[in-house]
Scaffold this motif. Sequence first.
Motif, PDB file in Angstrom:
ATOM      1  N   ASN A 162      -6.701  52.918  34.185  1.00  0.00           N
ATOM      2  CA  ASN A 162      -7.561  51.875  34.724  1.00  0.00           C
ATOM      3  C   ASN A 162      -6.650  50.740  35.195  1.00  0.00           C
ATOM      4  N   THR A 207      -7.011  46.575  45.038  1.00  0.00           N
ATOM      5  CA  THR A 207      -8.323  47.118  44.668  1.00  0.00           C
ATOM      6  C   THR A 207      -8.749  46.613  43.298  1.00  0.00           C
ATOM      7  N   THR A 284      -7.649  55.457  38.312  1.00  0.00           N
ATOM      8  CA  THR A 284      -9.049  55.892  38.402  1.00  0.00           C
ATOM      9  C   THR A 284      -9.558  55.820  39.837  1.00  0.00           C
ATOM     10  N   LYS A 285      -8.913  54.984  40.653  1.00  0.00           N
ATOM     11  CA  LYS A 285      -9.152  55.012  42.099  1.00  0.00           C
ATOM     12  C   LYS A 285      -7.848  55.457  42.745  1.00  0.00           C
ATOM     13  N   GLN A 286      -7.845  56.674  43.267  1.00  0.00           N
ATOM     14  CA  GLN A 286      -6.621  57.300  43.740  1.00  0.00           C
ATOM     15  C   GLN A 286      -6.373  57.009  45.223  1.00  0.00           C
ATOM     16  N   HIS A 287      -5.149  57.320  45.611  1.00  0.00           N
ATOM     17  CA  HIS A 287      -4.815  57.279  47.035  1.00  0.00           C
ATOM     18  C   HIS A 287      -3.999  58.512  47.385  1.00  0.00           C
ATOM     19  N   GLY A 353     -12.379  58.246  42.170  1.00  0.00           N
ATOM     20  CA  GLY A 353     -12.642  57.454  43.359  1.00  0.00           C
ATOM     21  C   GLY A 353     -11.397  57.270  44.211  1.00  0.00           C
ATOM     22  N   ARG A 354     -11.573  56.686  45.384  1.00  0.00           N
ATOM     23  CA  ARG A 354     -10.470  56.460  46.315  1.00  0.00           C
ATOM     24  C   ARG A 354     -10.226  54.967  46.494  1.00  0.00           C
ATOM     25  N   VAL A 355      -8.965  54.610  46.604  1.00  0.00           N
ATOM     26  CA  VAL A 355      -8.600  53.236  46.928  1.00  0.00           C
ATOM     27  C   VAL A 355      -8.984  52.955  48.374  1.00  0.00           C
ATOM     28  N   GLU A 356      -9.655  51.847  48.594  1.00  0.00           N
ATOM     29  CA  GLU A 356     -10.010  51.453  49.953  1.00  0.00           C
ATOM     30  C   GLU A 356      -8.969  50.466  50.462  1.00  0.00           C
TER      31      GLU A 356
END
Length: 374
Positions: A162, A207, A284-287, A353-356
């Motif tokens: 996280n 993010t 947890t938010k990947q790229h 999830g994805r990194v924006e």
Amino acid sequence: MREPEFKIVDPRRRFLLWFVPPLAVFVAGLVVLLVSGHVTGPFKSVTVVRALFASKRDFFQDEQVKRILMARGYQVHVTPIGSRDLAEKPDLDSYHFVFPSGHVANEHVKSRRAGKHVVPYRPFFTPVVLATFREYAEALVKAKVAKAHDTTSDKPYYYTLNVTEFAKLKDSRWSDYGLANENRIIAQSPDPCKAYSGATLVGFFATALGDGPPATVEAAEELARKVKPHVDAQGQAGEDMAPKYFVPEGRTHAVIAVIYEHQYIAYQLRQKTFDSERVLLYPTKQHQSTPELISFTPEGDRIGELMMNDPDLRRRAVELGFHSLGWNGETGADFGAHITGRGLPEPPAGEMGRVELPKAELFERMLDVVGDCK
């Protein structure tokens, strides 16, 4: 007594007796080689293709990849360079193709080639990850910012992180969580001004600390100032952290290093027994880094087509830890089958999830502020 007899031997016959048997062997072997097509290999014309590469140059520097391309009549001359420097290189047009690592550099290259020959190919992708050592991953679990991906394993290879909670540990030390290390808890990445993996760490923190991708230059600069302390804390390394992380004394160089997943997978598959002390942290938010081979010439087009179509090259890409992509962007199923077939658990790439990331021009402005790039 009989008088001695003298035999006269024809020298031509003696020569034929010595020469014919090896000649027959040579001719038979030559026929076999001609039928198989191997004998013409050294006499094939080889096209030398010049290219600029960021971090994915390790694919084209692989000896098997070199042999496959040579068999197809091509030799790729690799010039290494960071993604951002690649996109700004003054003599860009003198190369047959370029292979930057990320979206920002890809778009900048295309804008510079406006009105000229430019054909993009996307043969594979690899997630940006944080590589660490088991005791440090477990310390992050104790700090409640990470957890094991496979809760059934005593020694999982993959953890989820996280980043929002991790950012709050910036002023904490590893010794706060039971380790004999007084250093601060930070992630180390390459210089975000030069390397895409370093820029991605900026994206991870953006993010975590922002309310969404900034829509204006002012908002981008404000968010960058929030991110900057998290990047400045580490000091900025060169263009690739993987060589420092994978050496035996890796713990002294980088406790947490930002690298690409394929580098870790390739490292593990080279070992006689898997290295259970080195593990990966997946935000947890990947790229996903989806590098584009951007061709400027017909020779570059041919390399791109081989990357997309040649079964030997695509097989080797998977063996080197990359997730293969099809012409329509679909992910191939061969990655998971190969990894698990070798006994290594399949990583959780794409499961979260994805990194924006902000728009390219706004993200570049953020990198300028965070890294003091200009």
